[in-house]
Motif scaffolding. Structure first.
Motif, PDB file in Angstrom:
ATOM      1  N   ARG A 137       0.822  -1.204   0.000  1.00  0.00           N
ATOM      2  CA  ARG A 137       0.000   0.000   0.000  1.00  0.00           C
ATOM      3  C   ARG A 137       0.857   1.254   0.000  1.00  0.00           C
ATOM      4  O   ARG A 137       1.872   1.331   0.695  1.00  0.00           O
ATOM      5  CB  ARG A 137      -0.906   0.019   1.239  1.00  0.00           C
ATOM      6  CG  ARG A 137      -1.921   1.145   1.245  1.00  0.00           C
ATOM      7  CD  ARG A 137      -2.679   1.199   2.559  1.00  0.00           C
ATOM      8  NE  ARG A 137      -1.936   1.929   3.586  1.00  0.00           N
ATOM      9  CZ  ARG A 137      -2.404   2.194   4.800  1.00  0.00           C
ATOM     10  NH1 ARG A 137      -3.597   1.756   5.150  1.00  0.00           N
ATOM     11  NH2 ARG A 137      -1.670   2.873   5.659  1.00  0.00           N
ATOM     12  N   MET A 138       0.406   2.254  -0.773  1.00  0.00           N
ATOM     13  CA  MET A 138       1.016   3.581  -0.726  1.00  0.00           C
ATOM     14  C   MET A 138      -0.077   4.633  -0.820  1.00  0.00           C
ATOM     15  O   MET A 138      -1.197   4.357  -1.242  1.00  0.00           O
ATOM     16  CB  MET A 138       2.043   3.758  -1.854  1.00  0.00           C
ATOM     17  CG  MET A 138       3.277   2.887  -1.701  1.00  0.00           C
ATOM     18  SD  MET A 138       4.609   3.319  -2.856  1.00  0.00           S
ATOM     19  CE  MET A 138       5.149   4.896  -2.189  1.00  0.00           C
ATOM     20  N   LEU A 231      -5.675   5.769  -1.994  1.00  0.00           N
ATOM     21  CA  LEU A 231      -4.661   4.770  -1.686  1.00  0.00           C
ATOM     22  C   LEU A 231      -4.457   3.883  -2.905  1.00  0.00           C
ATOM     23  O   LEU A 231      -5.403   3.592  -3.643  1.00  0.00           O
ATOM     24  CB  LEU A 231      -5.096   3.916  -0.490  1.00  0.00           C
ATOM     25  CG  LEU A 231      -5.525   4.669   0.770  1.00  0.00           C
ATOM     26  CD1 LEU A 231      -6.031   3.698   1.825  1.00  0.00           C
ATOM     27  CD2 LEU A 231      -4.381   5.508   1.317  1.00  0.00           C
ATOM     28  N   VAL A 232      -3.231   3.438  -3.116  1.00  0.00           N
ATOM     29  CA  VAL A 232      -2.951   2.532  -4.220  1.00  0.00           C
ATOM     30  C   VAL A 232      -2.299   1.269  -3.668  1.00  0.00           C
ATOM     31  O   VAL A 232      -1.422   1.334  -2.799  1.00  0.00           O
ATOM     32  CB  VAL A 232      -2.047   3.204  -5.288  1.00  0.00           C
ATOM     33  CG1 VAL A 232      -0.728   3.678  -4.699  1.00  0.00           C
ATOM     34  CG2 VAL A 232      -1.813   2.258  -6.463  1.00  0.00           C
ATOM     35  N   VAL A 303       8.862   8.707   3.389  1.00  0.00           N
ATOM     36  CA  VAL A 303       8.172   9.762   4.124  1.00  0.00           C
ATOM     37  C   VAL A 303       6.667   9.561   3.940  1.00  0.00           C
ATOM     38  O   VAL A 303       6.191   9.260   2.839  1.00  0.00           O
ATOM     39  CB  VAL A 303       8.591  11.150   3.620  1.00  0.00           C
ATOM     40  CG1 VAL A 303       7.850  12.256   4.374  1.00  0.00           C
ATOM     41  CG2 VAL A 303      10.093  11.327   3.769  1.00  0.00           C
ATOM     42  N   HIS A 304       5.895   9.720   5.013  1.00  0.00           N
ATOM     43  CA  HIS A 304       4.457   9.519   4.974  1.00  0.00           C
ATOM     44  C   HIS A 304       3.782  10.489   4.005  1.00  0.00           C
ATOM     45  O   HIS A 304       4.117  11.689   3.980  1.00  0.00           O
ATOM     46  CB  HIS A 304       3.819   9.756   6.351  1.00  0.00           C
ATOM     47  CG  HIS A 304       4.494   9.058   7.486  1.00  0.00           C
ATOM     48  ND1 HIS A 304       5.759   9.380   7.925  1.00  0.00           N
ATOM     49  CD2 HIS A 304       4.047   8.069   8.305  1.00  0.00           C
ATOM     50  CE1 HIS A 304       6.078   8.613   8.950  1.00  0.00           C
ATOM     51  NE2 HIS A 304       5.061   7.801   9.195  1.00  0.00           N
ATOM     52  N   GLY A 305       2.784   9.981   3.270  1.00  0.00           N
ATOM     53  CA  GLY A 305       1.957  10.867   2.462  1.00  0.00           C
ATOM     54  C   GLY A 305       1.266  11.936   3.285  1.00  0.00           C
ATOM     55  O   GLY A 305       1.285  13.123   2.922  1.00  0.00           O
ATOM     56  N   ARG A 333      -1.315  15.224  -5.647  1.00  0.00           N
ATOM     57  CA  ARG A 333      -0.973  13.889  -6.130  1.00  0.00           C
ATOM     58  C   ARG A 333       0.479  13.588  -5.767  1.00  0.00           C
ATOM     59  O   ARG A 333       1.357  14.441  -5.938  1.00  0.00           O
ATOM     60  CB  ARG A 333      -1.151  13.777  -7.641  1.00  0.00           C
ATOM     61  CG  ARG A 333      -2.597  13.777  -8.119  1.00  0.00           C
ATOM     62  CD  ARG A 333      -2.663  13.526  -9.616  1.00  0.00           C
ATOM     63  NE  ARG A 333      -1.957  14.548 -10.369  1.00  0.00           N
ATOM     64  CZ  ARG A 333      -1.202  14.299 -11.442  1.00  0.00           C
ATOM     65  NH1 ARG A 333      -1.024  13.059 -11.863  1.00  0.00           N
ATOM     66  NH2 ARG A 333      -0.617  15.295 -12.090  1.00  0.00           N
ATOM     67  N   ASN A 334       0.717  12.395  -5.289  1.00  0.00           N
ATOM     68  CA  ASN A 334       2.075  11.948  -5.001  1.00  0.00           C
ATOM     69  C   ASN A 334       2.632  11.279  -6.252  1.00  0.00           C
ATOM     70  O   ASN A 334       2.100  10.267  -6.715  1.00  0.00           O
ATOM     71  CB  ASN A 334       2.080  10.979  -3.817  1.00  0.00           C
ATOM     72  CG  ASN A 334       1.634  11.652  -2.538  1.00  0.00           C
ATOM     73  OD1 ASN A 334       1.952  12.817  -2.307  1.00  0.00           O
ATOM     74  ND2 ASN A 334       0.893  10.959  -1.701  1.00  0.00           N
ATOM     75  N   LEU A 335       3.690  11.847  -6.793  1.00  0.00           N
ATOM     76  CA  LEU A 335       4.228  11.402  -8.079  1.00  0.00           C
ATOM     77  C   LEU A 335       5.483  10.552  -7.948  1.00  0.00           C
ATOM     78  O   LEU A 335       5.786   9.750  -8.841  1.00  0.00           O
ATOM     79  CB  LEU A 335       4.533  12.623  -8.962  1.00  0.00           C
ATOM     80  CG  LEU A 335       3.337  13.550  -9.226  1.00  0.00           C
ATOM     81  CD1 LEU A 335       3.801  14.758 -10.041  1.00  0.00           C
ATOM     82  CD2 LEU A 335       2.222  12.812  -9.946  1.00  0.00           C
TER      83      LEU A 335
END
Length: 385
Positions: A137-138, A231-232, A303-305, A333-335
């Motif tokens: 999970r991320m 979450l992905v 590092v935490h989202g 968005r986290n890239l």
């Protein structure tokens, strides 16, 4: 056929002992996979999490960040030279304003309330998991919407609040065997009204009548903050492939503009540990470097989202303070991953055409986008509504 990793074997054994119904998805792909996962996850009943807005978690978050952020990015009430928890009251309007929970600090409240036996082998909770083999999970991104009226703000005054959480959507992207499962989680943070503590009647929004009936002697008001978390989940990786991936560098996308203001910092293991503790988060990708390399394929702790979200809102705060504004909506968005002990730069740039728009982003050590966000703001005068 891919070999079954230790992570998958442990998770399969874990799910077999859970009282929840999990659909076997290992041999599904494409539309069938998405249909089964969407039906399974979106049919779950809303999860309600209650918490008291004590000033302590927010104060501890300020302390944890105080060595990494300049004073201009810290909340007004926090004094980095006097770390004693300040006395607070709601006797005057200005004092009430000082007690408003800093935007983003809700992330250290309302954690999943599960015992250790309900955590997966990687330390994550089961509430949003699609089940094996999608076990990695991320945090992919999300959005926040804040109400602006003073009476709608969240105050750190020990009131009991409710977070109503539900899975709003599930999508599958990519082709077998490299699918990614995206799970959208909607969270509403609302004040409560205790009917037992007051004899007066309160008009309830008809759309929330069902929630009123379900929570007994408490009315739940319309949310002060609405959050979407994306979450992905990835399939398990072969250990040899994971170690090989940990040595590779990711692609770089450079920002097209220089920021108006930026803060450079290097996150440490102690910062990640403290944020994990504040958020009741046992995910191994933030705590165990060997797990990151051998199982997830990352070169170090991630590092935490949610921590990057707090950092972006904190740096943005320094610019809004000058403009007498607050955030109405924030999307991001986290890239690319951000790693411990690697420099990052948090950047803010005001839109040249729209005065209420800001670009907010984080650059990794290579100068490329790691997180890309945008904010819509409003004048502080709307705070009096």
């Amino acid at each position: 056929m891919r070999p079954q990793t230790l992570s998958f074997v442990l998770q399969r054994a874990f799910y077999a002992n859970q009282p929840f119904k999990y659909i076997a998805t290992r041999h599904l792909s494409g539309p069938a996979l998405q249909s089964s996962l969407r039906e399974k996850l979106t049919s779950q009943a809303p999860n309600r999490i209650y918490d008291y807005l004590s000033p302590t978690p927010s104060h501890l978050l300020n302390i944890a960040l105080s060595d990494f952020l300049p004073e201009s990015c810290q909340p007004d009430l926090f004094n980095p030279y006097d770390l004693e928890l300040p006395r607070q009251s709601l006797t005057h309007e200005q004092e009430r304003r000082n007690l408003i929970l800093p935007q983003g600090h809700h992330l250290v409240y309302f954690p999943p309330q599960l015992p250790s036996s309900s955590l997966l082998p990687d330390g994550t909770d089961i509430l949003h998991s699609p089940g094996p083999p999608f076990s990695r999970r991320m945090w992919a991104g999300g959005s926040l919407v804040f109400e602006t009226g003073l009476g709608k703000q969240l105050f750190i005054n020990n009131d009991r609040l409710c977070c109503t959480e539900l899975i709003s959507d599930v999508t599958v992207r990519g082709k077998h065997p490299d699918e990614k499962v995206f799970v959208s989680v909607t969270r509403e943070y609302s004040k409560l009204f205790d009917l037992d503590a007051s004899g007066r009647k309160t008009k309830l929004d008809p759309l929330r009548k069902l929630q009123h009936e379900e929570i007994g002697r408490n009315l739940i008001f319309s949310p002060s903050v609405t959050e979407e978390r994306n979450l992905v989940f990835f399939r398990d990786r072969d250990p040899a492939f994971a170690q090989e991936s940990s040595q590779k560098s990711s692609k770089r996308l450079l920002p097209p503009h220089e920021p108006d203001f930026s803060v450079t910092l290097t996150p440490t293991p102690s910062l990640l540990f403290r944020f994990s503790a504040l958020t009741f988060n046992a995910h191994a990708i933030h705590l165990d470097p060997q797990y990151c390399r051998d199982v997830e394929g990352h070169r170090n702790l991630l590092v935490h989202g949610p921590l990057t979200l707090v950092l972006m809102l904190s740096v943005l705060r320094s610019q809004l303070r000058h403009e007498q504004q607050m955030v109405l909506k924030f999307e991001y968005r986290n890239l690319a991953p951000l790693y411990v002990n690697e420099e990052m730069r948090i950047c803010v740039r005001k839109d040249g055409k729209k005065k209420d728009k800001y670009d907010v982003w984080i650059e990794g050590k290579d100068g490329g986008y790691a997180v890309k966000g945008s904010a819509t703001t409003a004048g502080i005068e709307s705070f009096t509504g």
